[in-house]
Design an enzyme around this catalytic site. Structure first.
Site, PDB file in Angstrom:
ATOM      1  N   ASP A   8      -0.039  -8.522  -2.553  1.00 27.21           N
ATOM      2  CA  ASP A   8       1.145  -7.668  -2.692  1.00 27.21           C
ATOM      3  C   ASP A   8       1.990  -7.542  -1.439  1.00 27.21           C
ATOM      4  O   ASP A   8       3.158  -7.176  -1.512  1.00 27.21           O
ATOM      5  CB  ASP A   8       0.755  -6.280  -3.230  1.00 27.21           C
ATOM      6  CG  ASP A   8       0.081  -5.405  -2.185  1.00 27.21           C
ATOM      7  OD1 ASP A   8      -0.552  -5.935  -1.244  1.00 27.21           O
ATOM      8  OD2 ASP A   8       0.175  -4.169  -2.304  1.00 27.21           O
ATOM      9  N   ASN A   9       1.396  -7.801  -0.277  1.00 26.83           N
ATOM     10  CA  ASN A   9       2.153  -7.798   0.988  1.00 26.83           C
ATOM     11  C   ASN A   9       1.278  -8.455   2.043  1.00 26.83           C
ATOM     12  O   ASN A   9       0.117  -8.766   1.783  1.00 26.83           O
ATOM     13  CB  ASN A   9       2.582  -6.385   1.407  1.00 26.83           C
ATOM     14  CG  ASN A   9       1.479  -5.353   1.352  1.00 26.83           C
ATOM     15  OD1 ASN A   9       1.503  -4.447   0.525  1.00 26.83           O
ATOM     16  ND2 ASN A   9       0.475  -5.494   2.196  1.00 26.83           N
ATOM     17  N   LYS A  57      -4.864  -0.962  -9.793  1.00 28.84           N
ATOM     18  CA  LYS A  57      -3.931  -0.036  -9.142  1.00 28.84           C
ATOM     19  C   LYS A  57      -2.543  -0.157  -9.755  1.00 28.84           C
ATOM     20  O   LYS A  57      -1.984  -1.237  -9.820  1.00 28.84           O
ATOM     21  CB  LYS A  57      -3.906  -0.374  -7.644  1.00 28.84           C
ATOM     22  CG  LYS A  57      -2.750   0.190  -6.843  1.00 28.84           C
ATOM     23  CD  LYS A  57      -3.001  -0.044  -5.357  1.00 28.84           C
ATOM     24  CE  LYS A  57      -1.725   0.050  -4.535  1.00 28.84           C
ATOM     25  NZ  LYS A  57      -1.993  -0.054  -3.086  1.00 28.84           N
ATOM     26  N   HIS A  74       0.595   2.416  -9.298  1.00 31.02           N
ATOM     27  CA  HIS A  74       1.448   2.694  -8.132  1.00 31.02           C
ATOM     28  C   HIS A  74       2.935   2.420  -8.362  1.00 31.02           C
ATOM     29  O   HIS A  74       3.634   1.964  -7.457  1.00 31.02           O
ATOM     30  CB  HIS A  74       0.952   1.878  -6.914  1.00 31.02           C
ATOM     31  CG  HIS A  74       1.137   2.630  -5.617  1.00 31.02           C
ATOM     32  ND1 HIS A  74       1.077   2.005  -4.388  1.00 31.02           N
ATOM     33  CD2 HIS A  74       1.380   3.933  -5.364  1.00 31.02           C
ATOM     34  CE1 HIS A  74       1.273   2.897  -3.425  1.00 31.02           C
ATOM     35  NE2 HIS A  74       1.456   4.071  -4.005  1.00 31.02           N
ATOM     36  N   CYS A 122       3.288  -2.189  -1.117  1.00 32.89           N
ATOM     37  CA  CYS A 122       2.623  -1.954  -2.404  1.00 32.89           C
ATOM     38  C   CYS A 122       3.584  -1.649  -3.559  1.00 32.89           C
ATOM     39  O   CYS A 122       3.656  -2.385  -4.537  1.00 32.89           O
ATOM     40  CB  CYS A 122       1.653  -0.784  -2.296  1.00 32.89           C
ATOM     41  SG  CYS A 122       0.422  -0.942  -1.007  1.00 32.89           S
ATOM     42  N   ARG A 129       4.810  -4.079  -6.715  1.00 30.00           N
ATOM     43  CA  ARG A 129       4.284  -3.878  -8.065  1.00 30.00           C
ATOM     44  C   ARG A 129       5.410  -3.652  -9.065  1.00 30.00           C
ATOM     45  O   ARG A 129       5.351  -4.104 -10.214  1.00 30.00           O
ATOM     46  CB  ARG A 129       3.288  -2.718  -8.061  1.00 30.00           C
ATOM     47  CG  ARG A 129       1.968  -3.138  -7.437  1.00 30.00           C
ATOM     48  CD  ARG A 129       1.237  -1.998  -6.743  1.00 30.00           C
ATOM     49  NE  ARG A 129       0.522  -2.530  -5.590  1.00 30.00           N
ATOM     50  CZ  ARG A 129      -0.658  -3.117  -5.649  1.00 30.00           C
ATOM     51  NH1 ARG A 129      -1.302  -3.199  -6.783  1.00 30.00           N
ATOM     52  NH2 ARG A 129      -1.221  -3.620  -4.565  1.00 30.00           N
ATOM     53  N   HIS A 133      -7.097  -3.211   1.015  1.00 29.95           N
ATOM     54  CA  HIS A 133      -6.360  -2.088   1.616  1.00 29.95           C
ATOM     55  C   HIS A 133      -7.343  -1.188   2.368  1.00 29.95           C
ATOM     56  O   HIS A 133      -8.489  -1.070   1.949  1.00 29.95           O
ATOM     57  CB  HIS A 133      -5.697  -1.306   0.476  1.00 29.95           C
ATOM     58  CG  HIS A 133      -4.604  -0.374   0.884  1.00 29.95           C
ATOM     59  ND1 HIS A 133      -4.838   0.767   1.620  1.00 29.95           N
ATOM     60  CD2 HIS A 133      -3.271  -0.400   0.644  1.00 29.95           C
ATOM     61  CE1 HIS A 133      -3.684   1.406   1.808  1.00 29.95           C
ATOM     62  NE2 HIS A 133      -2.721   0.716   1.234  1.00 29.95           N
ATOM     63  N   LYS A 137       2.836  -6.388   6.834  1.00 34.99           N
ATOM     64  CA  LYS A 137       3.243  -5.455   5.780  1.00 34.99           C
ATOM     65  C   LYS A 137       4.368  -4.549   6.298  1.00 34.99           C
ATOM     66  O   LYS A 137       4.294  -4.090   7.442  1.00 34.99           O
ATOM     67  CB  LYS A 137       2.016  -4.615   5.395  1.00 34.99           C
ATOM     68  CG  LYS A 137       2.265  -3.447   4.463  1.00 34.99           C
ATOM     69  CD  LYS A 137       0.958  -2.678   4.234  1.00 34.99           C
ATOM     70  CE  LYS A 137       1.140  -1.463   3.349  1.00 34.99           C
ATOM     71  NZ  LYS A 137      -0.118  -0.721   3.144  1.00 34.99           N
ATOM     72  N   ASP A 178      -4.586  -6.482  -2.542  1.00 34.23           N
ATOM     73  CA  ASP A 178      -3.832  -5.468  -1.800  1.00 34.23           C
ATOM     74  C   ASP A 178      -4.025  -5.653  -0.289  1.00 34.23           C
ATOM     75  O   ASP A 178      -5.169  -5.716   0.189  1.00 34.23           O
ATOM     76  CB  ASP A 178      -4.377  -4.091  -2.237  1.00 34.23           C
ATOM     77  CG  ASP A 178      -3.403  -2.964  -2.012  1.00 34.23           C
ATOM     78  OD1 ASP A 178      -2.398  -3.165  -1.325  1.00 34.23           O
ATOM     79  OD2 ASP A 178      -3.681  -1.861  -2.538  1.00 34.23           O
ATOM     80  N   ASP A 179      -2.938  -5.714   0.434  1.00 32.63           N
ATOM     81  CA  ASP A 179      -2.983  -5.725   1.908  1.00 32.63           C
ATOM     82  C   ASP A 179      -3.864  -6.837   2.481  1.00 32.63           C
ATOM     83  O   ASP A 179      -4.747  -6.593   3.310  1.00 32.63           O
ATOM     84  CB  ASP A 179      -3.469  -4.362   2.446  1.00 32.63           C
ATOM     85  CG  ASP A 179      -2.377  -3.306   2.398  1.00 32.63           C
ATOM     86  OD1 ASP A 179      -1.420  -3.470   1.615  1.00 32.63           O
ATOM     87  OD2 ASP A 179      -2.484  -2.301   3.136  1.00 32.63           O
TER      88      ASP A 179
HETATM   89 CA   LIG Z   1      -0.352  -3.295  -0.372  1.00 32.47          CA
END
Ligand SMILES: [Ca+2]
Length: 578
Positions: A342-343, A144, A146, A87, A91, A241, A424, A49-50
């Site tokens: 994810d980004n 996660k 989401h 995010c 996903r 994140h 992002k 994540d991130d």
């Molecule tokens: Ca993210």
């Protein structure tokens, strides 16, 4: 061994499985299974994540990631793989093999009134788990989720993992929160707290470790309960994140390692990436964000990225434990592992404003410790840690512990995204470029290779369907499903090229089209920019004025795609009631 999480042996003993795995020679191997299923690999899909494109060691970064580097050395690394810049849309797209708007998640978790922006997976999409389970796969998720707006403890739960194809789930329904007390923490369909979960009792709870430990447990359980069946596991870390939270022992490894400032590490990464063949030697480095010489307080700014590095390090250690379990179970050879992000690196200023600390502390009504069953109601401050301390932030508050909540900020995100532009949210290369590591000893030829073919999240579903011999269903619960948008990556495993196609993005009005070497891209509310990605992937030389015909051609393709996927103009306006 991990310093905070339980050891594997302790954990297996705690769940009553110590003796079982000790005697198990292999899981899902030729001696146990039919000829058909021998060919079908386990699939382990890992997402972080991130994080930025060049954070991992095997993508040019200075962060210690030996376990992911080892998967890369024994597998395949994509240099032009893409996510959806944020995010939720990522996903949704990853799980369904559709573009996010087609799955009902054109933006985030709020319902904006349009069917493509409900903030909830719709009934015309299927998840990878829903596709693989009827094909005989057992399905597990840690991490996660989401992809639903219904994140309250009572749901509705129709779009929670167990109702979307997974047999077991440990993780969080929503998208952010404390690593020491994650909001919406669940085991299967039930909210839990780090203190009241009878099935997991680490010495000190840290979410990244908890996800790794539970993934290890699911693999061990699977090999005990279903040794003749393959599994699909989705392991979705929230690292890295915000908030910057990590165990002090991991942070200590990075103490002083970032004292030379942003530009130094960007240049180092840029040179390493060129040497590694990840980027072309003639591309320019994107503009520098921030001036280290004038930034104050420097010790705080350095601490933010030290913790960020430690979060990734802790995740890599956890992935190492998961891979070790696969080895122990003799299952690594025929497990297809994907790792992706994810980004791009996150420039959001969470927890960095000069006025926030007083506001946050004043916003906590009482300092009573939380009871073991008391759920953490907040994903960000004002909030308190489980021991009652109000959570702090702002310049000078050194992040890492449970009573802090700080992001690492735009200037370090710019380092994470080296050599690309933007972050992002945006669909320039810094927002949408991700590593993709594929590891599958039984299925990938010539390990250690790079693959330069462009690919996108939508391809993961197609690849899973391909390698599992599963059937992508025409219907789900009586509703006609939408066809997969992606293509199988399997040819790349066999050193063959992917067919050329056109890939599209839209997030918050930021738009892009990629076709062959060309990319048309716009940063909302600006106009189209055109780049020759083969010559200039860092998007420094806009060719829109020189090639108006190409702009027109790609813009027309974008408009057709946007109409097909029900992409709405940004900012969204609620649809008119008729
Ligand atoms: Ca993210």
């Amino acid at each position: 061994m991990p310093r905070m999480s339980v050891t594997r042996r302790d954990f297996l003993r705690a769940v009553g499985m110590g003796a079982v795995t000790a005697g198990l020679a292999s899981c899902h191997t030729a001696s146990r299974v039919s000829a058909r299923s021998v060919r079908r690999p386990n699939i382990l899909l890992i997402m972080s994540d991130d994080m930025g494109f060049s954070d991992l060691g095997c993508y040019g970064g200075e962060i210690h990631t030996p376990n992911l580097d080892s998967l890369a050395a024994g597998g395949l690394r994509f240099t032009q793989f893409y996510n959806c810049a944020r995010c939720c849309p990522t996903r949704a797209s990853l799980m369904t093999g559709l573009y996010p708007h087609q799955a009902g998640i054109g933006h985030m978790m709020e319902d904006n009134g349009f069917n493509s922006y409900r903030g909830d997976l719709n009934d015309r999409c299927v998840t990878i788990a829903e596709v693989l389970r009827p094909a005989g796969y057992r399905t597990y998720m840690a991490g996660k989720w989401h992809v639903t707006k219904h994140s309250g403890k009572d749901g509705p739960k129709h779009n929670w993992p167990l109702q979307r194809g997974f047999e077991r789930f440990y993780g969080t329904i929503t998208g952010a929160g404390s690593y020491y007390d994650p909001t919406t923490l669940c085991r299967d369909n039930t909210f839990i707290t780090p203190e009241n979960d009878p099935e997991y009792k680490p010495q000190e709870f840290y979410y990244t470790d908890a996800l790794s430990d539970n993934a290890v447990r699911y693999i061990a359980e699977h090999c005990r309960q279903s040794p003749d069946r393959p599994f699909f596991m989705y392991l979705a870390f929230t690292a890295a994140h915000w908030p910057m939270h990590a165990p002090e022992t991991d942070i200590a490894k990075y103490k002083g390692k970032y004292s030379q400032g942003y530009g130094y590490y960007r240049r180092q990464r840029f040179e390493r990436m060129k040497k590694m063949g990840l980027i072309h030697k003639d591309w320019d480095l994107s503009p520098q964000a921030g001036d280290w010489e004038v930034f104050e307080p420097k010790d705080w700014e350095a601490r933010c990225v030290e913790v960020y590095a430690a979060m990734i390090d802790a995740m890599d250690q956890g992935i190492g434990r998961v891979v070790a379990e696969l080895k122990t179970q003799a299952a690594l050879e025929n497990t297809l592992i994907f790792f992706l992000q994810d980004n791009g690196g996150c420039a959001e200023p969470m927890g960095r404003g000069p006025g926030i600390n007083k506001k946050w502390i004043d916003g906590v009504a009482d300092n009573r410790p939380m009871a073991p069953d008391e759920l953490q109601p907040k994903i960000w401050p004002p909030m308190k840690a489980r021991d009652g301390r109000p959570v702090r932030g702002g310049p000078g508050v050194m992040p890492g512990a449970a009573d802090t909540y700080v992001g690492y900020g735009r200037n370090w995100a710019n380092v994470s995204n080296t050599p690309f532009r933007e972050y992002k949210h945006w669909v320039h290369e810094g927002g949408i470029s991700t590593p993709l590591i594929c590891h599958w000893p039984a299925g990938i030829k010539a390990p250690g290779r790079l693959c330069h073919d462009p690919g996108h999240l939508i391809d993961i579903m197609a690849t899973c369907v391909d390698v599992s011999n599963a059937e992508y269903p025409a219907e789900r619960q009586g509703q006609k499903t939408q066809p997969m948008e992606g293509m199988s990556l399997r040819p790349t495993f066999e050193r063959k090229a992917l067919d050329e196609r056109t890939i599209f993005w839209e997030h918050e009005g930021n738009r892009a089209v990629r076709q062959g070497r060309w990319k048309l891209v716009s940063k909302h509310p600006g106009g189209w920019e055109l780049y020759d990605i083969a010559a200039d992937r860092t998007e420094m030389h806009d060719l829109a004025a020189r090639h108006p015909d190409k702009v027109q051609e790609l813009a027309a393709l974008y408009e057709r795609w946007a109409a097909r996927c029900d992409v709405q103009p940004w900012p969204l306006k609620k649809p008119q009631q008729s």
